[in-house]
Design an enzyme around this catalytic site. Sequence first.
Site, short mmCIF file in Angstrom:
data_model
loop_
_atom_site.label_atom_id
_atom_site.label_comp_id
_atom_site.label_asym_id
_atom_site.label_seq_id
_atom_site.Cartn_x
_atom_site.Cartn_y
_atom_site.Cartn_z
N ASP A 52 0.85 -1.19 0.00
CA ASP A 52 0.00 0.00 0.00
C ASP A 52 0.88 1.24 0.00
O ASP A 52 1.77 1.36 0.83
CB ASP A 52 -0.89 -0.05 1.26
CG ASP A 52 -1.73 1.20 1.41
OD1 ASP A 52 -1.98 1.88 0.39
OD2 ASP A 52 -2.12 1.51 2.56
N ASP A 56 -4.19 3.79 2.85
CA ASP A 56 -5.62 3.44 2.99
C ASP A 56 -5.83 1.96 3.34
O ASP A 56 -6.95 1.48 3.42
CB ASP A 56 -6.42 3.83 1.74
CG ASP A 56 -6.01 3.01 0.51
OD1 ASP A 56 -5.06 2.21 0.60
OD2 ASP A 56 -6.65 3.19 -0.55
N ASP A 60 -1.68 -1.21 -3.87
CA ASP A 60 -1.97 -0.45 -5.09
C ASP A 60 -0.76 -0.51 -6.04
O ASP A 60 0.29 -1.05 -5.69
CB ASP A 60 -2.33 1.00 -4.74
CG ASP A 60 -1.39 1.59 -3.71
OD1 ASP A 60 -0.16 1.50 -3.92
OD2 ASP A 60 -1.87 2.12 -2.67
N ASP A 230 -8.65 -16.31 -16.72
CA ASP A 230 -9.48 -16.80 -15.62
C ASP A 230 -10.51 -17.82 -16.13
O ASP A 230 -11.17 -17.59 -17.14
CB ASP A 230 -10.20 -15.59 -15.01
CG ASP A 230 -10.88 -15.91 -13.71
OD1 ASP A 230 -10.20 -16.30 -12.75
OD2 ASP A 230 -12.13 -15.78 -13.64
N GLU A 284 -6.63 -20.89 -16.87
CA GLU A 284 -7.02 -21.63 -15.68
C GLU A 284 -7.97 -22.72 -16.14
O GLU A 284 -9.10 -22.44 -16.56
CB GLU A 284 -7.70 -20.67 -14.70
CG GLU A 284 -7.89 -21.28 -13.35
CD GLU A 284 -8.84 -20.47 -12.48
OE1 GLU A 284 -8.81 -20.65 -11.26
OE2 GLU A 284 -9.64 -19.67 -13.01
#
Length: 584
Positions: A52, A56, A60, A230, A284
Site C-alpha cells: 500500500d 488506505d 496499489d 481466468d 485456468e
Amino acid sequence: MKFKLLIILAIILNTGCKQDTTKDIETTKNEIKKEWWKEQVVYQIYPRSFKDSNGDGIGDIPGIISKIDYLDSLGIDVVWLSPHFDSPNADNGYDIRDYRKVMEEFGTLEDFDTLLNGLHDRGIKLIIDLVINHSSDEHKWFQESMSSKDNPYRDYYIWKPGKGTNPPNNWPSFFGGSAWEQAGPDGEYYLHYFAKKQPDLNWENQQLREEIYDLMRFWLDKGVDGFRMDVIALISKPQNFDDMDNEGLKHPEYTYAYGPRLHEFLKDMNKEVLSKYDVMTVGEAYGGNAEKTLEITDERNNEIDLAFWFDAVRVGRDNFKQNEWTLPEFKKLVKAQSDVNSHNWPTFFLGNHDNPRVVSKFGDDSPEFRVTSSKLLAMLLLTQRGTTFLYQGDEIGMTNYPFTSFDQFDDVEIKGNYNKIIASGSTPESYLADLNKMARDHARTPMQWSNTNKAGFTSGDKTWLGVNPNYPEINVKNNLQDKHSIFHFYRRLLNIRKGNDNLIYGDYKDIAIDHPQVFAYTRIGKNKTYLVVLNMSKSMVDFSLDNKFKGYNLIINNLNDDTTTIEHNKLTLQPWEARLYESN
Ligand code: NOJ
Ligand code: CA
C-alpha cells in the site's frame, strides 16, 4: 609431460562419467521446441495485498512500483498481476466493471504504464489477468442487457425464463445458491457460475467475442506480455441447460467446463488476436481432466500456450474439506502433469490466491521446520518441468493465518457457501476448522515487508484483511538480512535455473514414486542430468540411490553450504532435507 598425461586421464575419466548418463539421455523424448515462455519463472502479485502506498490499507500499483527492485533482486522473469481493472470488488477484482480502466483504489492508467515500463526496463515481463467468462453486473453491457429483452446487449449474457416460480434449472453457483438470478423488468433469470454480481458472458454471441478481442488488443498494444485467463475452460456453455443429477451437483465444474464450442472459441481468439503478438497465455483449466487440458495447450491446435491443472495443488481436497493425503499420491499427480508429451508444455505451481499457503499445506509451518521445509518447496518448485509460478510471500515462507472467527474472513466464496455447508451437516466450528486448512484468504493477507506497523504493508492503521500476527519474525526485511534465509535460497535456485536448458527442458523421471517420505527425481538434459532428492517428512530417512549417480555433485542443499559428491549409494537425509545434484 606428467601434467599433460593427467589432463588426458581427466578427459578420459570425465567422458567415462558422461557415458554413465547417456543411458538416461537416450530416453529423452522428441525434440521440444524452445520458446521463451517455456523458460520463465512467473511471480504472481495479488495487488490488493502486495504493498500500500497511500495509507488506505489497500495495496496499489504505486506500491508495486516501489518494489520493482525487490522483484528484480529475487530474479523472477515475469509478473502476473491479478485483476487491476475497475471493479466493485464482489470478488476482489474478478468482477470487472470496465476492462479499460484501472481500479480506482489501485491507481490510474498512467500508474499502470509506469509499472509496465519499470518492469520492462529491468527485463521483467508483465502478464495480466483476463477475466472474460463473466463481468461485473455493474458493467455497462450488463446494465443494458438487463434493462429490456429487446436491448441490443441482451444477448451478451445468458437469459432464460424461469420454470414457474423456480429458476430455469437446478445448476448451482460455485459461490453458493442457484446459478440463476432473476433481474430486470421481464422477470427472466441470468446465469452466474460465480457470485450474483458476476454474470456469465454469452460467448455464443459473435459481437461479444469481438468486443473481447478488442479489449485484449487494448492491453496488448500497450505492451503487456500476455494473459492469465481466468476460468477459461468455462466460456462455452452446454446449450441444453438440463438439470444436473445428484452426481453432477457434487462437482458442477465437470458440467460447466469444456463446453461444446470451447476449442472453436479459443482457436478463433488465437487467430484474430494472440497470433499477432509475441505473448504468453496461461489458462485456468479448472474442471477438466488430463486429456481435455492437453487439447487446449497442444501446440498443433493453436489455442493457448499453457494451462493450470489443479490435481496436484488440490491433493486431498474435497470441496471445502482438506483431507489427509500421501506423498505417493501427490507424486503421481505431479508426474501426470509434468511428464506430458512434447506437443504440450506443463506449468508447475504449489499455490496461488485461491489456495492456502504452500508451507502450511505441503511443508511444515511449525517453528522447527518452517524455514527448512519452505526451502525444500522452493527446490521442488524450481526444479520441476514446466513454466514455474511462484506466489507472493512464499519466497519468505509466509504461513496460513490463524482464523478464530468468521468475521475475520473477506472471501465471497466462504460467506456464500456458509448456509449450504451448515445444512450439509458441518457445524460452524468444524467449518472454521476446515477453513483454517484451505480458505483462500490465507494467501491474501498483506505481504509482510518488515517488523514495523502492519508488517510495513501500509503506513495507515488498518488493512483490508488482517495481517498475520507472525510478521515480527516472518518478513522481507529479516529475509534480506540473513544470507541463509528462504529468500536467498530462492534467489540461488532461480539463478541455477535461469538459462539452464538441461534443467528447464530436461526429461522428468520420478525415481522413487512409491516412497512414502522421499520425493526423488531426475531432470535429464541433453548434456547434463540433475538429481533432486527431497525428504518431505520430519523424520530422518536413509535413501538408497542407483550406482549410476556415483560422482554426481551436490550443488545446493537447504541445510548448510556444503557441496559434496555422491561416493556411495546410501544417503542419510535429515528432516525436510533437500538436495540438488548435477552430473559431471
Ligand atoms: C478463478 C479465480 O482465480 C478466483 O479467484 C475467482 O474467484 C474465480 N476464478 C472467478 O473469477
Ligand atoms: Ca492504497
